[in-house]
Scaffold this motif. Structure first.
Motif, PDB file in Angstrom:
ATOM      1  N   LEU A 244     -18.803 -24.180 -47.524  1.00 41.71           N
ATOM      2  CA  LEU A 244     -17.979 -24.608 -46.397  1.00 41.71           C
ATOM      3  C   LEU A 244     -18.555 -25.890 -45.782  1.00 41.71           C
ATOM      4  O   LEU A 244     -17.817 -26.852 -45.535  1.00 41.71           O
ATOM      5  CB  LEU A 244     -17.915 -23.487 -45.348  1.00 41.71           C
ATOM      6  N   SER A 247     -17.764 -28.763 -48.060  1.00 40.29           N
ATOM      7  CA  SER A 247     -16.399 -29.276 -48.099  1.00 40.29           C
ATOM      8  C   SER A 247     -16.007 -29.881 -46.743  1.00 40.29           C
ATOM      9  O   SER A 247     -15.061 -30.645 -46.657  1.00 40.29           O
ATOM     10  CB  SER A 247     -15.407 -28.232 -48.610  1.00 40.29           C
ATOM     11  N   MET A 248     -16.784 -29.576 -45.685  1.00 39.65           N
ATOM     12  CA  MET A 248     -16.539 -30.247 -44.398  1.00 39.65           C
ATOM     13  C   MET A 248     -17.421 -31.487 -44.235  1.00 39.65           C
ATOM     14  O   MET A 248     -17.485 -32.067 -43.148  1.00 39.65           O
ATOM     15  CB  MET A 248     -16.777 -29.270 -43.252  1.00 39.65           C
ATOM     16  N   PHE A 260     -25.511 -23.338 -39.660  1.00 40.58           N
ATOM     17  CA  PHE A 260     -24.177 -23.928 -39.518  1.00 40.58           C
ATOM     18  C   PHE A 260     -23.815 -24.075 -38.037  1.00 40.58           C
ATOM     19  O   PHE A 260     -23.374 -25.128 -37.584  1.00 40.58           O
ATOM     20  CB  PHE A 260     -23.148 -23.042 -40.233  1.00 40.58           C
ATOM     21  N   LEU A 264     -23.300 -27.504 -35.836  1.00 36.30           N
ATOM     22  CA  LEU A 264     -22.030 -27.715 -35.153  1.00 36.30           C
ATOM     23  C   LEU A 264     -22.256 -28.098 -33.686  1.00 36.30           C
ATOM     24  O   LEU A 264     -21.688 -29.057 -33.190  1.00 36.30           O
ATOM     25  CB  LEU A 264     -21.215 -26.419 -35.242  1.00 36.30           C
TER      26      LEU A 264
ATOM     27  N   ALA B 273     -11.306 -21.192 -42.379  1.00 34.12           N
ATOM     28  CA  ALA B 273     -12.501 -21.596 -41.637  1.00 34.12           C
ATOM     29  C   ALA B 273     -12.503 -23.106 -41.452  1.00 34.12           C
ATOM     30  O   ALA B 273     -12.745 -23.620 -40.357  1.00 34.12           O
ATOM     31  CB  ALA B 273     -13.753 -21.132 -42.375  1.00 34.12           C
ATOM     32  N   GLU B 274     -12.207 -23.808 -42.543  1.00 33.27           N
ATOM     33  CA  GLU B 274     -12.227 -25.261 -42.490  1.00 33.27           C
ATOM     34  C   GLU B 274     -11.183 -25.773 -41.484  1.00 33.27           C
ATOM     35  O   GLU B 274     -11.465 -26.626 -40.649  1.00 33.27           O
ATOM     36  CB  GLU B 274     -11.960 -25.803 -43.896  1.00 33.27           C
ATOM     37  N   LEU B 277     -12.093 -24.730 -37.779  1.00 35.29           N
ATOM     38  CA  LEU B 277     -13.257 -25.459 -37.266  1.00 35.29           C
ATOM     39  C   LEU B 277     -12.901 -26.914 -36.977  1.00 35.29           C
ATOM     40  O   LEU B 277     -13.287 -27.459 -35.950  1.00 35.29           O
ATOM     41  CB  LEU B 277     -14.428 -25.371 -38.255  1.00 35.29           C
ATOM     42  N   LYS B 278     -12.142 -27.520 -37.879  1.00 33.94           N
ATOM     43  CA  LYS B 278     -11.766 -28.924 -37.689  1.00 33.94           C
ATOM     44  C   LYS B 278     -10.915 -29.092 -36.433  1.00 33.94           C
ATOM     45  O   LYS B 278     -11.130 -30.003 -35.631  1.00 33.94           O
ATOM     46  CB  LYS B 278     -11.014 -29.453 -38.913  1.00 33.94           C
ATOM     47  N   TRP B 280     -10.818 -27.161 -33.874  1.00 39.60           N
ATOM     48  CA  TRP B 280     -11.642 -26.908 -32.691  1.00 39.60           C
ATOM     49  C   TRP B 280     -12.563 -28.096 -32.399  1.00 39.60           C
ATOM     50  O   TRP B 280     -12.739 -28.508 -31.261  1.00 39.60           O
ATOM     51  CB  TRP B 280     -12.446 -25.629 -32.930  1.00 39.60           C
ATOM     52  N   MET B 281     -13.128 -28.674 -33.476  1.00 38.10           N
ATOM     53  CA  MET B 281     -14.040 -29.802 -33.299  1.00 38.10           C
ATOM     54  C   MET B 281     -13.317 -31.006 -32.678  1.00 38.10           C
ATOM     55  O   MET B 281     -13.870 -31.689 -31.830  1.00 38.10           O
ATOM     56  CB  MET B 281     -14.663 -30.193 -34.650  1.00 38.10           C
TER      57      MET B 281
END
Lengths: 271, 287
Positions: A244, A247-248, A260, A264, B273-274, B277-278, B280-281
């Motif tokens: 994860l 890929s982010m 993680f 963040l 999840a990706e 999270l994105k 939210w970020m």
């Protein structure tokens, strides 16, 4: 001098199939490490050579300075214990107590010592309530703990666990973690073969990766799980959380949920 | 359409300490659904499978209370041979399943149909079709005992699928397999779902369930303690109290939420999840 020395070892099965090709590594007393890689990579053959179940076709293995070639499997297995991948390859008594007591009996311990030892290791393996049961009435995952207890009862210097995590639930996993920590605290060497990369992340630092009969990496877990060449060559899976993060496009070699989350929230502060 | 309905099932094995292996279990299985059963060892998962496929009460004694209705008829009234045609069962260990009386994979897969007295030409056609479907052409002339664990498990699946049951009960099919073998098995299960089969799967690999299942039932000490749409169950931290495990992505989401409650939706798989999270970020102006 390292406690276990594997020097340029190859193994060819009697039918001509070569399973391990020119493997070398050193393992210290009290060290714990994981061996990972696809089925057929040579993991089990390699560890079976460490406790004398198999003898190298070429090369040498030294345990505490002694070449395994000069000793019988019975002699080596007093120092190096191997827990089979399939517990049914190992179990042959009709109750759990006798199964665990078999090794210590052969060692010539007194009845009292044997019974103390059996109770202690059964507790460690979380199977003390099953001592009177027939092992074959227990589920596979519990039978695995019976075979682990058998090896613990021998009080060996090196414990090799071959896929202890297969078929284990959440609770079984925690039990194995507890066991590994206990062994390491008592200065035992623990070598674990596993397919569960989250388990590797949570329990080990050093990871040996095998692919196509050879060791292709022997380094810290972080360097293994972020080395995409190694991952591709060995077909192992990156831990879910690392996948994860990758890929982010996080700029950190993250392995765990804690890492993680910290990444963040720290990157948030920077803005 | 409801295929299976359990009402207040309680079951006690003949030999044990008087504990019930199943306690007051209720659930519904709809046609074409993919149901996962999770929970720690000895929670009653395999016992529940044994009731669904009729081994309890037909082969195992003990005390079964309540009703299990399969297509309108109670499990006690079903003839086992009829039930076996409707419900296929795949074991944890393919060694348990492979007959040992056949020399080739092709013959092994044909064995069940032979026993039913199906025409030879039809057997051949059906076996061939399943071999193609599962992509195991290269194994068909091998002896089942020469195969790796993952290959054996695929043959075990083929031998059940060829019988064309409507419902498949699959008990921890991947626990002895490596990641490649596990992936192959989940591909097969996906294929079966696409063909409209109803699937009941017991499995510990939560992340894979989260990619595939429609519904999840959580078992704990003989009871179904939680159940419903997979996304609903897997985003609920309560599941952890039953030591049944949650996907890594959900665990991550729960930790983020603990630090900042504005992260509201718990993801259950990687793509969610990706995305979450994105989103939210951006709101938090993390970057």
């Amino acid at each position: 001098m390292s406690f276990i020395q594997i020097r340029d070892v190859s193994y060819t099965y009697p039918n001509g199939f070569m399973a391990v090709k020119r493997v070398s590594t050193n393992i210290e007393k009290g060290e714990k490490l994981a061996i990972v890689g696809q089925n057929g990579a040579g993991k089990t053959t390699t560890v079976k050579m460490m406790n004398g179940l198999l003898r190298p076709s070429k090369g040498d293995i030294f345990i505490d300075g002694l070449n395994t070639k000069g000793y019988t499997t019975a002699q080596i297995s007093k120092r190096v214990g191997y827990v089979f991948q399939n517990p049914d390859d190992q179990i042959f008594h009709s109750d759990v107590y006798s199964e665990i007591a078999y090794g210590p009996k052969k060692k010539g311990l007194s009845e009292e010592e044997i019974s103390n030892r059996v109770e202690k290791v059964a507790k460690l393996a979380g199977i003390d309530r099953y001592l009177d049961e027939n092992p074959y009435n227990l589920p596979f995952s519990t039978r695995k703990f019976v075979t682990i207890a058998c090896v613990l009862a021998m009080d060996v210097d090196v414990v090799i666990l071959d896929e202890p995590t297969a078929g284990q639930d959440y609770v079984g996993m925690a039990q194995i973690t507890k066991l590994i920590n206990y062994l390491q605290k008592n200065n035992k060497t623990v070598i674990t073969i596993t397919h569960d990369m989250e388990f590797v992340v949570n329990n080990f630092e050093r990871v040996i990766v095998m692919a196509n009969k050879q060791i292709i990496a022997d380094k810290n877990k972080r360097d293994v799980f972020w080395d995409f060449n190694v991952i591709e060559q060995s077909s192992i899976k990156q831990p879910y959380i690392s996948e994860l993060a990758n890929s982010m496009s996080f700029e950190s070699k993250i392995l765990t949920i804690d890492e993680f989350v910290n990444y963040l929230f720290n990157s948030k502060k920077k803005v | 359409m409801v295929l299976i309905q359990a009402r207040n099932i309680t079951y006690k094995y003949p030999i044990n300490d008087g504990q019930s292996a199943l306690k007051n279990v209720n659930f519904t299985i709809e046609e074409g659904g993919f149901y996962a059963i999770i929970g720690k060892s000895a929670a009653g998962k395999t016992t529940l499978c044994n009731v669904i496929r009729g081994f309890i009460p037909h082969f195992h004694r003990g005390d079964l209370q309540g009703e299990l209705i399969v297509e309108g008829k109670d499990i006690r009234e079903w003839e086992m041979d009829e039930l076996a045609k409707k419900i296929g069962f795949i074991f944890q260990n393919p060694f348990t399943q492979i007959s040992g009386v056949k020399d080739t994979v092709f013959d092994e897969i044909a064995y069940g149909l032979e026993n039913l007295g199906v025409e030879v030409s039809e057997i051949k056609a059906r076996v061939k079709q399943i071999i193609n479907l599962l992509g195991i052409e290269h194994l068909q002339d091998k002896n089942p005992y020469e195969l790796s664990g993952g290959q054996k498990q695929r043959v075990a699946f083929a031998a059940v699928i060829v019988m064309d049951p409507d419902i498949l009960v699959i008990d921890e099919p991947t626990s002895q397999l490596d990641p490649k073998g596990t992936k192959d098995i989940f591909e097969i299960i996906k294929l079966l779902k696409e063909r409209g089969k109803t699937i009941i799967l017991v499995e510990h690999k939560i992340e894979l369930i989260a990619e595939n299942a429609d519904y999840v039932y959580v078992m704990h000490e003989g009871e179904i303690v939680h159940g419903g749409k997979m996304e609903h169950v897997f985003s609920d931290p309560k599941v952890l109290e039953y030591e049944a495990g949650l996907p890594q992505y959900a665990l991550l989401g729960i930790e983020v939420q603990k630090r900042n409650p504005s992260f509201s939706r718990i993801p259950i798989n990687k793509s969610q999840a990706e995305k979450e999270l994105k989103k939210w970020m951006e709101k938090q102006e993390v970057y």
